[in-house]
Motif scaffolding. Structure first.
Motif, PDB file in Angstrom:
ATOM      1  N   PHE A 143       0.824  -1.202   0.000  1.00  0.00           N
ATOM      2  CA  PHE A 143       0.000   0.000   0.000  1.00  0.00           C
ATOM      3  C   PHE A 143       0.864   1.259   0.000  1.00  0.00           C
ATOM      4  O   PHE A 143       0.506   2.265  -0.614  1.00  0.00           O
ATOM      5  CB  PHE A 143      -0.941  -0.022   1.202  1.00  0.00           C
ATOM      6  CG  PHE A 143      -1.989   1.050   1.148  1.00  0.00           C
ATOM      7  CD1 PHE A 143      -2.771   1.203   0.016  1.00  0.00           C
ATOM      8  CD2 PHE A 143      -2.182   1.914   2.208  1.00  0.00           C
ATOM      9  CE1 PHE A 143      -3.739   2.192  -0.051  1.00  0.00           C
ATOM     10  CE2 PHE A 143      -3.137   2.899   2.151  1.00  0.00           C
ATOM     11  CZ  PHE A 143      -3.928   3.037   1.026  1.00  0.00           C
ATOM     12  N   LEU A 157      -4.180   4.368  -9.402  1.00  0.00           N
ATOM     13  CA  LEU A 157      -5.244   3.934  -8.492  1.00  0.00           C
ATOM     14  C   LEU A 157      -6.465   3.445  -9.268  1.00  0.00           C
ATOM     15  O   LEU A 157      -7.087   2.444  -8.892  1.00  0.00           O
ATOM     16  CB  LEU A 157      -5.640   5.088  -7.567  1.00  0.00           C
ATOM     17  CG  LEU A 157      -6.799   4.818  -6.599  1.00  0.00           C
ATOM     18  CD1 LEU A 157      -6.522   3.592  -5.748  1.00  0.00           C
ATOM     19  CD2 LEU A 157      -7.057   6.034  -5.727  1.00  0.00           C
ATOM     20  N   LYS A 160      -5.748   0.015 -10.498  1.00  0.00           N
ATOM     21  CA  LYS A 160      -5.728  -0.914  -9.366  1.00  0.00           C
ATOM     22  C   LYS A 160      -7.142  -1.251  -8.890  1.00  0.00           C
ATOM     23  O   LYS A 160      -7.446  -2.402  -8.540  1.00  0.00           O
ATOM     24  CB  LYS A 160      -4.916  -0.307  -8.212  1.00  0.00           C
ATOM     25  CG  LYS A 160      -4.664  -1.261  -7.061  1.00  0.00           C
ATOM     26  CD  LYS A 160      -3.775  -2.407  -7.490  1.00  0.00           C
ATOM     27  CE  LYS A 160      -3.527  -3.371  -6.343  1.00  0.00           C
ATOM     28  NZ  LYS A 160      -2.749  -4.541  -6.769  1.00  0.00           N
ATOM     29  N   LEU A 161      -8.028  -0.240  -8.891  1.00  0.00           N
ATOM     30  CA  LEU A 161      -9.408  -0.481  -8.476  1.00  0.00           C
ATOM     31  C   LEU A 161     -10.133  -1.391  -9.470  1.00  0.00           C
ATOM     32  O   LEU A 161     -10.907  -2.265  -9.071  1.00  0.00           O
ATOM     33  CB  LEU A 161     -10.152   0.853  -8.337  1.00  0.00           C
ATOM     34  CG  LEU A 161      -9.743   1.720  -7.145  1.00  0.00           C
ATOM     35  CD1 LEU A 161     -10.426   3.077  -7.212  1.00  0.00           C
ATOM     36  CD2 LEU A 161     -10.065   1.036  -5.827  1.00  0.00           C
ATOM     37  N   ARG A 164      -8.905  -4.882  -8.790  1.00  0.00           N
ATOM     38  CA  ARG A 164      -9.528  -5.449  -7.588  1.00  0.00           C
ATOM     39  C   ARG A 164     -11.011  -5.769  -7.840  1.00  0.00           C
ATOM     40  O   ARG A 164     -11.522  -6.779  -7.337  1.00  0.00           O
ATOM     41  CB  ARG A 164      -9.369  -4.474  -6.419  1.00  0.00           C
ATOM     42  CG  ARG A 164      -9.992  -4.932  -5.094  1.00  0.00           C
ATOM     43  CD  ARG A 164      -9.561  -6.337  -4.709  1.00  0.00           C
ATOM     44  NE  ARG A 164      -8.134  -6.460  -4.522  1.00  0.00           N
ATOM     45  CZ  ARG A 164      -7.538  -6.674  -3.361  1.00  0.00           C
ATOM     46  NH1 ARG A 164      -8.265  -6.808  -2.281  1.00  0.00           N
ATOM     47  NH2 ARG A 164      -6.225  -6.799  -3.297  1.00  0.00           N
ATOM     48  N   THR A 187     -10.167  -5.590   0.756  1.00  0.00           N
ATOM     49  CA  THR A 187     -11.029  -4.794  -0.125  1.00  0.00           C
ATOM     50  C   THR A 187     -11.878  -3.826   0.682  1.00  0.00           C
ATOM     51  O   THR A 187     -11.997  -2.647   0.340  1.00  0.00           O
ATOM     52  CB  THR A 187     -11.936  -5.723  -0.951  1.00  0.00           C
ATOM     53  OG1 THR A 187     -11.113  -6.569  -1.753  1.00  0.00           O
ATOM     54  CG2 THR A 187     -12.872  -4.932  -1.834  1.00  0.00           C
ATOM     55  N   TYR A 191      -9.547  -0.712  -0.382  1.00  0.00           N
ATOM     56  CA  TYR A 191      -9.896  -0.346  -1.758  1.00  0.00           C
ATOM     57  C   TYR A 191     -11.268   0.303  -1.882  1.00  0.00           C
ATOM     58  O   TYR A 191     -11.445   1.222  -2.691  1.00  0.00           O
ATOM     59  CB  TYR A 191      -9.764  -1.569  -2.667  1.00  0.00           C
ATOM     60  CG  TYR A 191      -8.326  -1.979  -2.806  1.00  0.00           C
ATOM     61  CD1 TYR A 191      -7.449  -1.238  -3.590  1.00  0.00           C
ATOM     62  CD2 TYR A 191      -7.805  -3.070  -2.112  1.00  0.00           C
ATOM     63  CE1 TYR A 191      -6.111  -1.586  -3.696  1.00  0.00           C
ATOM     64  CE2 TYR A 191      -6.472  -3.419  -2.211  1.00  0.00           C
ATOM     65  CZ  TYR A 191      -5.633  -2.678  -3.003  1.00  0.00           C
ATOM     66  OH  TYR A 191      -4.304  -3.008  -3.094  1.00  0.00           O
ATOM     67  N   LYS A 204     -17.156   1.586  -5.611  1.00  0.00           N
ATOM     68  CA  LYS A 204     -17.134   1.450  -4.150  1.00  0.00           C
ATOM     69  C   LYS A 204     -18.277   0.550  -3.671  1.00  0.00           C
ATOM     70  O   LYS A 204     -18.070  -0.362  -2.856  1.00  0.00           O
ATOM     71  CB  LYS A 204     -17.262   2.825  -3.495  1.00  0.00           C
ATOM     72  CG  LYS A 204     -17.276   2.780  -1.975  1.00  0.00           C
ATOM     73  CD  LYS A 204     -18.035   3.927  -1.358  1.00  0.00           C
ATOM     74  CE  LYS A 204     -19.528   3.714  -1.439  1.00  0.00           C
ATOM     75  NZ  LYS A 204     -20.306   4.687  -0.648  1.00  0.00           N
TER      76      LYS A 204
END
Length: 753
Positions: A143, A157, A160-161, A164, A187, A191, A204
């Motif tokens: 991180f 980012l 990366k999101l 994930r 998560t 995240y 989200k």
């Protein structure tokens, strides 16, 4: 840029592209068509070459579900294309696992696709060669690297999101339950809050719901079942409410773009149930309605029309248009009661189409580098990234950085102002000290008082929306150790801990220097820094100052240093003998500040010989933030940092000891022997079988009741305090969730003080 790959079995250009375009891999047809639809200048050949490199590199690899590994980077690229990301981001998605999981090097990526893509791939790539024992430390180090990378380019980012998100969509294929749980918790903790911080609301919400389904499967399925039932029962109600809102807006002369109803997500419902300590049936705002109007001014016209037509629910109005959230989110929120049907309470959000785009996609909604003049360096607009970098600088250890970062990412916000009118956004529960550090680190360090709305208030005062805060500073002022107990922002906590650690180091250094000088004088030899420099490395110390600190903390003995500098002294000194009666029954003691290991307690930060007990007022559990309290003639009392009993020690901060749970020691404990007492307060119906339902619910969650006391009983209900043997905070929360789902249980909460 072309790579020279041989193209076998390639398709013609994707549908919608010109017939003169080159041929591409057939698997990319949908992706390339989607990219060309929003970015006519995109170099699709380079995207195709990136796919070719990734497909060849991952050729022999499979995912947990048995599919070829290349399906994962292709899916991640598809997610980014749905948000209309630029070609560099799409290429990064295709290559993001090559450097980590294959023989492809970063140099190869940079050579073939340029430094921009190379930097993005490097930012997304995990640290895979860390020689660390703790999974938590690996997570923290990964991180740290992500924060550094996204501080230079926010696209790191976003990629990366997306990575994930696809991993969570395919989490069910992971066979090992502990791996699924670890990924889900990571998560939820990291995240999902990051997605919220850059405004990617849809990402989200999906991350939270999928993680929630893995972490709390029973609660998730219960809520989902009830939502499905309401969905079937309430279609007419939703359409009726929508028509009523359309009527009100038309009567106000508004041209409405869209009015729609939506239900809250399962995780959002679960959070509200826990926060308000209510059941599913007691929630009044499962459904929310969104009104989209053309302009900002019409948002306020719509708000006035809604408030004039329906009774307003007090305290539910929020204006995020005049004061946007830190992620750029803008909207008007209000709550009203509809007389029909059944005095239904609903939440209403009012915004423009542009605000809606930002609300759903966040920074990605306006991150089209090929279409505008945006720059990756625009990340500077995200003040929270700057705060994370400062936390990174001030945190001494990876675990501490991860803890402080979570503080920075979580919680709702309050909006306060400086005397000059500058808006400062802080987490709910923030204090004047948090405000001071948010303005500037130096102001926080020298803060001595605060005026809130013109009145002097304690530094621990919790700020409210609209407060004007004036920080009083003093030259030479320093942070107080007591501040760490009430600040809520990671930035403030990291800065305070850094100062206290430096202060403690200075004290140990001075004490160690004094002890060493005395030891050298007693033996009549030279103890100058030049002599100490020659022996520091023997004790694995980088400098003379580090050697002083080691002596001051008891890690290194002063006599050992003298003998290392003058070996001949070992031969002339006779061993010191203890009288026989003094040696009887004695054992060697550990160095002065060495962690306690003889007690078997899974706590770090205790010095040898200390005895401890867990405070009965707050019942601390692994996972709680804890502190030790010294009382003369008694064992060290371990309290949670939120314990109300700590207030009585506020005037004597020297009695506080900084302690923490030893995760490695906890992990080594026999699971059957790892039991800590958590106390819950239960209100249940006073009928036959109520106690049986309670005990069965605890047993189902693998808890063990050690004590039960009925503290209040009436005709209809009774209240009981129940002590339950659990493994940690997470286990206690699981037990509480099980109790809330049990029949006849009206209310359950963790009992404190």
């Amino acid at each position: 840029m072309r790579t020279g790959f041989r193209r076998q079995g390639l398709s013609h250009a994707p549908e919608g592209l010109s017939t003169g375009a080159p041929q591409f891999h057939p698997e990319l047809a949908g992706l390339l068509a989607r990219i060309s639809a929003y970015d006519s200048k995109a170099d699709l050949a380079v995207v195709d070459d990136a796919y070719a490199l990734a497909a060849e590199a991952h050729a022999d690899q499979k995912r947990d579900n048995g599919e070829p590994y290349i399906t994962h980077p292709l899916a991640v690229a598809g997610i980014l294309a749905s948000y209309k990301l630029d070609s560099a981001s799409i290429i990064t998605a295709l290559l993001h696992d090559t450097v980590e999981d294959t023989t492809v090097t970063l140099a190869t990526v940079e050579k073939r696709f340029g430094k921009e893509v190379g930097a993005l791939v490097d930012g997304v790539t995990k640290l895979t060669r860390l020689e660390l024992q703790s999974d938590r430390t690996k997570q923290a180090e990964n991180f740290r690297k992500l924060v550094l990378a996204m501080s230079k380019d926010i696209r790191v980012l976003i990629v990366k999101l997306a990575d994930r998100l696809h991993n969570m969509r395919t989490l069910g294929a992971v066979s090992a339950a502990h791996r699924r749980l670890r990924i889900a918790r990571e998560t939820m903790d990291i995240y999902a809050p990051l997605a919220e911080r850059i405004g990617m609301e849809a990402v989200k919400t999906e991350l939270q719901n999928r993680a929630f389904a893995e972490i709390e499967p029973d609660a998730y399925h219960t809520i989902q079942t009830r939502l499905n039932f309401l969905r079937g029962q309430g279609e007419d109600v939703i359409e009726g409410v929508r028509r009523e809102l359309v009527r009100v807006c038309r009567e106000a002369g508004l041209k409405v773009v869209e009015i729609s109803g939506r239900e809250k997500s399962p995780y959002s419902i679960w959070q509200k149930m826990k926060r308000r300590n209510v059941t599913f049936e007691q929630l009044s705002d499962i459904m929310a309605f969104r009104i989209i109007v053309p302009t900002r001014a019409e948002c306020y016209v719509a708000l006035g029309a809604i408030h004039a037509a329906f009774p307003v629910i007090a305290g539910r109005f929020k204006d995020y248009i005049s004061t946007p959230k830190s992620n750029g989110y803008q909207s008007l929120h209000t709550g009203v009661t509809l007389r029909q049907p059944r005095n239904q309470k609903i939440e209403i959000q009012i915004r423009t189409p542009e605000m809606q785009a930002v609300a759903e996609a966040g920074v990605a909604a306006h991150w089209l580098y090929k279409q505008n003049d945006a720059s990756p360096s625009d990340v500077k607009q995200f003040g929270w990234v700057k705060d994370l970098l400062e936390i990174l600088e001030n945190s001494a250890a990876p675990d501490e950085f991860l803890e402080n970062t979570k503080l920075e990412l979580y919680q709702d916000q309050v909006f306060c102002f400086t005397p000059k009118g500058q808006l400062i956004q802080l987490p709910r529960g923030a204090t004047s000290v948090d405000f001071a550090y948010a303005v500037h680190s130096q102001i926080g360090d020298t803060c001595v008082g605060a005026r809130i709305n013109g009145r002097l208030m304690p530094l621990r005062y919790e700020l409210q929306n609209g407060d004007q805060v004036e920080i009083l500073t003093a030259r030479g002022g320093t942070p107080s150790p007591a501040w760490e107990r009430f600040v809520v922002t990671g930035k403030a906590r990291a800065r305070i801990r850094r100062f206290l650690a430096q202060q403690m180091r200075d004290q140990h250094r001075d004490a160690g220097k004094s002890v060493l000088m005395k030891a050298f004088r007693q033996d009549g030899v030279d103890g100058s820094e030049k002599v100490l420099e020659s022996v520091a490395k023997q004790f694995k110390q980088a400098s003379v100052d580090d050697l002083y600190v080691a002596v001051g903390t008891g890690v290194v003995g002063a006599k050992d240093v003298v003998q290392a500098a003058y070996p001949e002294l070992r031969e002339v000194r006779a061993p010191r003998m203890l009288p026989a009666f003094m040696g009887h029954g004695l054992t060697a003691r550990s160095p002065r500040n060495a962690p306690r290991s003889d007690s078997g307690l899974p706590i770090t930060g205790l010095v040898a010989g200390m005895d401890v007990h867990y405070a009965g007022c707050c019942h601390p559990l692994p996972g709680d933030k804890i502190v030790g309290i010294v009382t003369t003639g008694k064992p060290i009392a371990i309290h949670t940092k939120e314990c109300a009993q700590l207030e009585q020690f506020a005037a004597t901060p020297e009695r506080f000891i900084d302690v923490d749970w030893n995760e490695e020691s906890l992990a080594r404990m026999d699971p059957k022997a790892r039991s800590f007492i958590g106390r819950v307060s239960v209100i249940a119906s006073n009928n036959p079988g109520a106690l049986a339902a309670l005990t069965n619910a605890v047993a189902k969650q693998d808890g063990a009741i050690s004590n039960l006391k009925i503290v209040h009983r009436q005709q209809d209900f009774f209240e009981a305090l129940v002590d339950i043997g659990v493994r940690d905070v997470g286990h206690l929360n699981q037990v509480v969730a099980g109790l809330r789902a049990a029949s006849g249980i009206a209310q359950v909460e963790r009992a404190r003080n």
